[in-house]
Design a protein around this motif. Structure first.
Motif, short mmCIF file in Angstrom:
data_model
loop_
_atom_site.label_atom_id
_atom_site.label_comp_id
_atom_site.label_asym_id
_atom_site.label_seq_id
_atom_site.Cartn_x
_atom_site.Cartn_y
_atom_site.Cartn_z
N PRO A 117 0.80 -1.23 0.00
CA PRO A 117 0.00 0.00 0.00
C PRO A 117 0.83 1.28 0.00
CG PRO A 117 -0.07 -1.04 2.16
CD PRO A 117 0.66 -1.99 1.24
N HIS A 118 2.11 1.18 0.31
CA HIS A 118 2.98 2.36 0.25
C HIS A 118 3.37 2.67 -1.19
CE1 HIS A 118 3.23 2.55 4.54
NE2 HIS A 118 3.62 1.30 4.59
N LEU A 119 3.27 1.69 -2.07
CA LEU A 119 3.63 1.88 -3.48
C LEU A 119 2.43 1.97 -4.40
CD1 LEU A 119 6.59 -0.64 -3.78
CD2 LEU A 119 6.72 1.84 -3.55
N VAL A 120 1.41 1.14 -4.13
CA VAL A 120 0.26 1.05 -5.03
C VAL A 120 -1.02 1.34 -4.27
CG1 VAL A 120 -1.00 -0.42 -6.65
CG2 VAL A 120 1.47 -0.75 -6.36
N GLU A 121 -1.77 2.33 -4.76
CA GLU A 121 -3.09 2.63 -4.20
C GLU A 121 -4.13 2.05 -5.15
OE1 GLU A 121 -6.06 6.39 -3.39
OE2 GLU A 121 -3.91 6.77 -3.58
N TRP A 122 -4.89 1.08 -4.68
CA TRP A 122 -5.95 0.45 -5.47
C TRP A 122 -7.26 1.16 -5.14
CZ3 TRP A 122 -5.28 -3.53 -8.94
CH2 TRP A 122 -4.04 -4.16 -8.94
N ARG A 123 -7.83 1.85 -6.09
CA ARG A 123 -9.12 2.50 -5.89
C ARG A 123 -10.19 1.61 -6.53
NH1 ARG A 123 -7.40 8.71 -7.40
NH2 ARG A 123 -5.90 8.91 -5.70
N GLY A 124 -11.19 1.24 -5.76
CA GLY A 124 -12.24 0.38 -6.29
C GLY A 124 -11.99 -1.09 -6.06
N GLY A 125 -11.01 -1.43 -5.22
CA GLY A 125 -10.73 -2.82 -4.88
C GLY A 125 -9.46 -3.34 -5.50
N ARG A 126 -8.72 -4.11 -4.71
CA ARG A 126 -7.46 -4.70 -5.20
C ARG A 126 -7.73 -5.82 -6.17
NH1 ARG A 126 -4.10 -4.94 0.41
NH2 ARG A 126 -3.61 -2.74 0.42
N HIS A 127 -6.98 -5.82 -7.22
CA HIS A 127 -6.99 -6.89 -8.23
C HIS A 127 -8.39 -7.16 -8.79
CE1 HIS A 127 -2.83 -7.62 -7.10
NE2 HIS A 127 -3.24 -7.61 -5.87
N VAL A 128 -9.24 -6.15 -8.82
CA VAL A 128 -10.57 -6.26 -9.43
C VAL A 128 -10.43 -5.74 -10.86
CG1 VAL A 128 -12.96 -5.45 -9.39
CG2 VAL A 128 -11.76 -5.93 -7.25
N TRP A 129 -10.74 -6.60 -11.83
CA TRP A 129 -10.54 -6.22 -13.22
C TRP A 129 -11.83 -6.17 -14.02
CZ3 TRP A 129 -6.27 -3.85 -13.94
CH2 TRP A 129 -5.18 -4.15 -13.14
N SER A 130 -12.95 -6.02 -13.36
CA SER A 130 -14.21 -5.84 -14.08
C SER A 130 -14.99 -4.73 -13.39
CB SER A 130 -15.03 -7.12 -14.12
OG SER A 130 -15.33 -7.54 -12.81
N ALA A 131 -15.87 -4.10 -14.14
CA ALA A 131 -16.66 -3.00 -13.58
C ALA A 131 -17.62 -3.53 -12.53
CB ALA A 131 -17.42 -2.31 -14.70
N PRO A 132 -17.84 -2.78 -11.47
CA PRO A 132 -18.80 -3.21 -10.46
C PRO A 132 -20.21 -3.25 -11.06
CG PRO A 132 -17.89 -1.05 -9.91
CD PRO A 132 -17.21 -1.52 -11.16
#
Length: 72
Positions: free
Chosen positions: A55-70
């Motif tokens: 989390p210090h390097l990568v900020e995931w907005r909308g969920g980690r490793h989620v690759w489809s639209a909600p």
């Protein structure tokens, strides 16, 4: 200025792709972890430099490793 991770993976778009910025600059759109790693390499970051779950390097907005639209 507030602290921000150098890599931001933005929420999934309608097509499932996620916009990626590195240090505030557009790096492209990723559709998978492999795409993300390729974008980061092109931005000058090697695999040894980036842990996708740090989390210090990568900020995931909308969920980690989620690759489809909600879905609604």
């Amino acid at each position: 200025m507030p602290w921000q991770s150098p890599i931001v993976v933005h929420p999934p778009a309608a097509d499932g792709g996620r916009r990626v910025t590195v240090r505030g600059r557009e790096a492209g759109t990723a559709h998978s972890d492999a795409d993300l790693v390729a974008l980061l390499r092109r931005a000058g970051l090697g695999e040894a430099d980036v842990a996708l779950d740090d989390p210090h390097l990568v900020e995931w907005r909308g969920g980690r490793h989620v690759w489809s639209a909600p879905r609604d």
